[in-house]
Design an enzyme around this catalytic site. Structure first.
Site, PDB file in Angstrom:
ATOM      1  N   HIS A  59     -74.256 -43.028 -35.870  1.00 19.89           N
ATOM      2  CA  HIS A  59     -73.743 -43.085 -37.247  1.00 19.89           C
ATOM      3  C   HIS A  59     -74.595 -42.210 -38.163  1.00 19.89           C
ATOM      4  CE1 HIS A  59     -72.378 -44.602 -41.103  1.00 19.89           C
ATOM      5  NE2 HIS A  59     -73.597 -45.064 -41.371  1.00 19.89           N
ATOM      6  N   HIS A  83     -80.982 -42.926 -43.820  1.00 18.79           N
ATOM      7  CA  HIS A  83     -80.482 -43.686 -44.972  1.00 18.79           C
ATOM      8  C   HIS A  83     -80.373 -45.184 -44.740  1.00 18.79           C
ATOM      9  CE1 HIS A  83     -76.559 -43.467 -42.889  1.00 18.79           C
ATOM     10  NE2 HIS A  83     -76.188 -44.458 -43.674  1.00 18.79           N
ATOM     11  N   GLU A  87     -82.621 -50.725 -44.929  1.00 20.63           N
ATOM     12  CA  GLU A  87     -81.661 -51.833 -45.021  1.00 20.63           C
ATOM     13  C   GLU A  87     -81.476 -52.557 -43.692  1.00 20.63           C
ATOM     14  OE1 GLU A  87     -77.043 -52.643 -46.464  1.00 20.63           O
ATOM     15  OE2 GLU A  87     -77.913 -50.641 -46.659  1.00 20.63           O
ATOM     16  N   ASP A  88     -81.499 -51.809 -42.574  1.00 20.35           N
ATOM     17  CA  ASP A  88     -81.095 -52.400 -41.290  1.00 20.35           C
ATOM     18  C   ASP A  88     -82.206 -52.541 -40.249  1.00 20.35           C
ATOM     19  OD1 ASP A  88     -78.455 -52.735 -42.128  1.00 20.35           O
ATOM     20  OD2 ASP A  88     -77.904 -50.698 -41.560  1.00 20.35           O
ATOM     21  N   ASP A 150     -71.485 -41.643 -45.810  1.00 19.51           N
ATOM     22  CA  ASP A 150     -71.612 -42.907 -45.078  1.00 19.51           C
ATOM     23  C   ASP A 150     -70.254 -43.615 -45.015  1.00 19.51           C
ATOM     24  OD1 ASP A 150     -73.186 -45.272 -44.027  1.00 19.51           O
ATOM     25  OD2 ASP A 150     -72.472 -46.157 -45.896  1.00 19.51           O
ATOM     26  N   ASP A 270     -41.117 -29.859 -50.703  1.00 19.35           N
ATOM     27  CA  ASP A 270     -42.400 -29.156 -50.848  1.00 19.35           C
ATOM     28  C   ASP A 270     -43.507 -29.754 -49.985  1.00 19.35           C
ATOM     29  OD1 ASP A 270     -42.247 -31.416 -52.380  1.00 19.35           O
ATOM     30  OD2 ASP A 270     -43.333 -30.616 -54.093  1.00 19.35           O
TER      31      ASP A 270
END
Length: 456
Positions: A59, A83, A87-88, A150, A270
């Site tokens: 990812h 990034h 957080e993880d 992300d 169109d």
């Protein structure tokens, strides 16, 4: 023809492929920094897997590739690789700062803070999230560019989540992230985010439209050549060097035409668009004249966004012609520089500008952001803020109300007839008149945001 933003959408992406692709996009890329960020991210996310079963670092690589394809600087690409580590994983922000310095740490901190707060209600959480997002953008716009990358990769892999979560994320993407990409002029991200949103909100509609677009591909390509070849020849005769190519409208755009106009797929004239890219403004207008000499223009379809740029700084000449077999073909004419801005929007400011953090104060796209931030300081009702944000994002759209108070959003220039079709095809086909703010008006009246519309 431009390289699509989703170069590595299918299959597994590894570091070697990523570096090759990134160097091809920007020869000045800092490979040492990129490799260091990847190795840091791989170690931090070791053993973690996404819902798809892929290693989590996949990812991070894909997010960084999207940023590279937007021609962002090495610092932003490196921040894209790391990034998610704060957080993880157990990594602290100070470790990021020690390894990569203040700039990358600030970007990672900005992205991390967006998802870090818990609230009593879902609406309160959503409102505060978007408020934080705007504040982070004001400090360094690259935070939201990382967040958009992300979100795009998450949308590409959304099928691995449960149906309810898929629909919620897709709705949020359609309502906020796609318009945000549009507001900042990043057509490449906006288009794919819109198509993917439709895919998960209305999967049957999306599948059917995708099937029909694919079925008509060969016929469409043959027709495009009937238009492109004479244009190329005429431009060459006038000594104008140009890129001329055709493209089909994206699926969400086709869906909106069907819904608003209330006509079936095979009656949409169109579906085709031709793009002409030339050296300078003078050649844009010269090319326009050549096109109008070749084919009769559709009178009401001309727009000069070179003289009058859109709020997101988009510039092009738009026209439509009655092409071979009397089919309507839309044509865009722009310079190479205009094309780069149209595709990359606010991200275009970082091309060849390593280390730039903030945009010039005069930048049109940031004026909107500062207005929203100033307005939210005086706000007492959180739901007002969310509504104001969405109105700001849909700058080229309008918001009107049904008699029951339901909000409908339509394109700028929409009429009561468009409003009727947005409710249901049958309503549009059978309406005989309309009231706007209690007064009977012609069906051709242009609506404005805040109007209350009633169909008779």
């Amino acid at each position: 023809m431009p390289t699509p933003v989703n170069t590595f959408k299918k299959g597994v992406l590894n570091l070697a492929e990523f570096i090759i692709a990134t160097e091809a996009l920007n020869a000045n890329i800092n490979i040492t920094l990129i490799r260091k960020a990847y190795e840091f991210s791989e170690k931090a996310h070791a053993g973690q897997r996404r819902e798809s079963g892929d290693p989590f670092v996949e990812h991070c690589l894909n997010v960084a590739l999207i940023l590279a394809e937007l021609h962002l600087d090495s610092t932003t690409i490196a921040a894209g690789l790391v990034h998610d580590v704060v957080e993880d994983t157990d990594i602290k922000l100070e470790q990021i700062r020690e390894e990569f310095g203040d700039e990358i740490a600030a970007l990672v901190d900005g992205v991390t803070k967006l998802g870090a707060v818990q609230f009593k209600s879902e609406q309160e959480q959503q409102i505060e999230y978007f408020r934080k997002m705007l504040l982070s953008m004001a400090k360094d716009i690259r935070v939201i560019l990382i967040k958009l990358a992300d979100r795009l990769h998450n949308m590409r892999t959304l099928e691995h989540l449960d149906p309810e979560k898929r629909k919620r994320i897709a709705m949020e993407t359609r309502e906020v992230y796609a318009p945000l990409a549009h507001r900042f002029g990043i057509a490449r991200l906006k288009t794919e985010l819109e198509d993917l949103s439709l895919k998960f909100i209305e999967p049957e509609v999306y599948s059917e439209l995708a099937r029909r677009v694919e079925m008509t591909r060969e016929e469409r390509e043959e027709y495009i050549n009937l238009v492109v070849v004479p244009i190329r020849r005429a431009l060459e005769e006038e000594k104008i060097k140009a890129e001329v190519y055709g493209r089909a409208k994206h699926i969400d755009s086709i869906y909106r035409k069907i819904k608003v106009r209330g006509v079936p797929f095979d009656q949409i004239a169109d579906l085709l668009a031709i793009r002409i890219i030339v050296k300078n403004k003078a050649e844009c207008y010269h090319a326009l004249g050549i096109v109008h000499e070749l084919w009769k223009p559709v009178g009401h379809k001309f727009a000069d966004y070179i003289a009058n740029p859109k709020p997101n700084n988009y510039q092009s000449l738009h026209t439509a012609i009655f092409g071979p077999e009397d089919k309507v073909v839309e044509i865009q004419i722009r310079t190479h520089e205009m094309h780069h801005v149209a595709e990359h929007g606010i991200a275009a400011h970082w091309l060849y500008k390593e280390g730039k953090q903030q945009l010039d104060k005069a930048d049109q796209q940031m004026l909107w952001l500062r207005e929203v931030l100033d307005w939210q300081k005086d706000m007492t009702n959180p739901s007002e803020f969310l509504e104001y944000l969405k109105i700001g994002l849909f700058a080229e759209d309008i918001y009107v109300y049904t008699p029951t108070g339901e909000i409908k959003h339509l394109q700028a220039g929409a009429t009561p007839l468009d409003f009727a079709f947005s409710i249901h095809t049958e309503v549009g086909l059978h309406c005989s008149g309309a009231k706007v703010n209690g007064r009977i008006v012609p069906l051709s009246t242009k609506l404005r945001s805040g109007d209350k519309v009633e169909i008779i």
